[in-house]
Scaffold this motif. Structure first.
Motif, short mmCIF file in Angstrom:
data_model
loop_
_atom_site.label_atom_id
_atom_site.label_comp_id
_atom_site.label_asym_id
_atom_site.label_seq_id
_atom_site.Cartn_x
_atom_site.Cartn_y
_atom_site.Cartn_z
N GLN A 11 0.83 -1.20 0.00
CA GLN A 11 0.00 0.00 0.00
C GLN A 11 0.87 1.26 0.00
O GLN A 11 0.58 2.24 -0.70
N SER A 12 1.93 1.22 0.76
CA SER A 12 2.82 2.38 0.83
C SER A 12 3.48 2.63 -0.52
O SER A 12 3.55 3.77 -1.00
N PHE A 13 3.97 1.55 -1.15
CA PHE A 13 4.63 1.72 -2.44
C PHE A 13 3.65 2.24 -3.49
O PHE A 13 3.99 3.14 -4.28
N VAL A 14 2.45 1.69 -3.56
CA VAL A 14 1.46 2.12 -4.55
C VAL A 14 1.16 3.61 -4.37
O VAL A 14 1.04 4.36 -5.35
N THR A 15 1.04 4.05 -3.13
CA THR A 15 0.76 5.46 -2.87
C THR A 15 1.91 6.34 -3.37
O THR A 15 1.69 7.37 -4.02
N VAL A 16 3.15 5.95 -3.09
CA VAL A 16 4.30 6.73 -3.56
C VAL A 16 4.37 6.72 -5.08
O VAL A 16 4.67 7.75 -5.72
N ALA A 17 4.08 5.56 -5.69
CA ALA A 17 4.12 5.47 -7.15
C ALA A 17 3.08 6.37 -7.79
O ALA A 17 3.28 6.89 -8.89
N GLN A 18 1.96 6.59 -7.11
CA GLN A 18 0.91 7.45 -7.64
C GLN A 18 1.25 8.93 -7.44
O GLN A 18 0.98 9.76 -8.31
N GLU A 19 1.84 9.25 -6.30
CA GLU A 19 2.13 10.65 -5.98
C GLU A 19 3.49 11.11 -6.49
O GLU A 19 3.68 12.29 -6.82
N LEU A 20 4.44 10.16 -6.55
CA LEU A 20 5.84 10.48 -6.88
C LEU A 20 6.33 11.64 -6.02
O LEU A 20 7.07 12.54 -6.46
N ASN A 21 5.90 11.60 -4.76
CA ASN A 21 6.26 12.65 -3.79
C ASN A 21 6.10 12.05 -2.40
O ASN A 21 4.99 11.63 -2.03
N PHE A 22 7.19 12.01 -1.62
CA PHE A 22 7.12 11.36 -0.31
C PHE A 22 6.29 12.17 0.68
O PHE A 22 5.62 11.60 1.55
N ARG A 23 6.33 13.49 0.61
CA ARG A 23 5.56 14.29 1.56
C ARG A 23 4.07 14.06 1.37
O ARG A 23 3.35 13.79 2.34
N ARG A 24 3.58 14.18 0.13
CA ARG A 24 2.16 13.97 -0.12
C ARG A 24 1.75 12.53 0.19
O ARG A 24 0.66 12.26 0.70
N SER A 25 2.62 11.60 -0.14
CA SER A 25 2.31 10.19 0.13
C SER A 25 2.20 9.94 1.63
O SER A 25 1.29 9.23 2.09
N ALA A 26 3.10 10.51 2.39
CA ALA A 26 3.07 10.35 3.85
C ALA A 26 1.79 10.93 4.43
O ALA A 26 1.19 10.37 5.36
N GLU A 27 1.35 12.07 3.89
CA GLU A 27 0.10 12.68 4.37
C GLU A 27 -1.09 11.76 4.07
O GLU A 27 -1.99 11.60 4.91
#
Length: 299
Positions: A11-27
């Motif tokens: 789930q974490s990887f998919v979110t980062v792959a969609q956002e391509l941004n760690f800050r937005r993904s972490a939020e």
């Protein structure tokens, strides 16, 4: 790779792959960036290859990461769908019920129960299967059907059963038969009257019930002719070769070539029960049982 990645890493990887941004993904994940970064590192370590290319200005998917993202996205979608589908089954809002039925339930009890059930539970599928009573007992024991409309009573420690109908038995005669002079028939009136009954292969359970009833009145129920289906039975009766005995539920479907009279005796009834296995706790099956019970009439 000795172990498969757990759900949180995917789930974490998919979110980062969609956002391509760690800050937005972490939020989105309600994590801090360092915890999210550790998750991605742990996932890459488990897989044995990099999924992301990180610079100070951007995050990009590697070629392997793009392929893994596509597969992981479908996997997570299927996972969520399976949870929702299973929840609907557990709550009795979807599922599958296999229904067995015999001839005496085919005209009213089964069709009315099915119509009401499909109206109330449109997402639960039904499979209907015509079976003789003895075949239904075997099919329930072998988990080949879930519920069965069968000739009763049925006493089995592994099954529940509920009475759906208790109906009059009728004598079916040719037109102008001497029995028609009576408004109703008593068992003794059938002494020495030629009988045409369904054969034991197809009508065995009904024959057993009739033989038991008539033997209590001292009447031998040996038929002069046998037939395997309703059309043949009615054809033989209308030809004047004898009379037969039917439950009330079938009387309206016999046509105009025969006449009927009820057998008046408190014990002479045909009973239909619904049976299902005690350990079958499917919500869909229990919903069907409740619907059939409400449709059943104790005439």
């Amino acid at each position: 790779m000795s172990t498969l990645p757990d759900f949180s890493l995917l789930q974490s990887f998919v979110t980062v792959a969609q956002e391509l941004n760690f800050r937005r993904s972490a939020e989105r994940l309600a994590l801090d960036q360092s915890a999210l970064s550790r998750r991605i590192q742990r996932l890459e370590a488990q897989l044995g290859y990099p999924l992301l290319e990180r610079t100070t200005r951007e995050v990009l998917l590697t070629q392997a990461g793009q392929n893994f993202y596509n597969s992981a996205l479908h996997l997570l979608d299927d996972y969520v769908q399976s949870i929702n589908d299973s929840r609907r089954i557990a709550e009795g809002r979807s599922g599958h019920v296999r229904v067995g039925y015999m001839a005496f339930a085919a005209t009213e009890l089964m069709p009315h129960a099915v119509a009401r059930f499909e109206q109330r539970h449109p997402d639960i599928s039904l499979a209907l299967r015509y079976m003789r009573t003895q075949g239904q007992k075997i099919a329930i024991a072998n988990d080949e059907i879930d519920v069965g409309f069968m000739i009763g009573p049925y006493d089995n420690s592994d099954c529940h059963s509920v009475l759906l109908s208790s109906e009059l038995l009728y004598v079916v005669t040719p037109r102008s038969h001497p029995l028609l002079r009576k408004s109703h028939i008593e068992p003794d009136d059938l002494q020495n009257v030629p009988l045409i009954l369904g054969d034991m292969a197809e009508w065995g359970e009904f024959r057993y019930r009739l033989a038991d009833l008539f033997s209590r009145s001292g009447i031998d129920l040996t038929p002069t002719l046998e037939a395997s289906n309703t059309l043949a039975l009615i054809g033989l009766v209308s030809a004047g070769l004898g009379v037969t005995i039917y439950p009330e539920s079938l009387i309206g479907f016999l046509g105009r070539t025969v006449e009927t009279r009820p057998i008046i005796h408190p014990d002479y009834r045909s009973r239909t029960v619904l049976a299902w296995k005690r350990n079958n706790r499917s919500r869909a099956v229990l919903h069907f049982v409740e619907t059939a019970k409400k449709q059943g009439t104790r005439r």
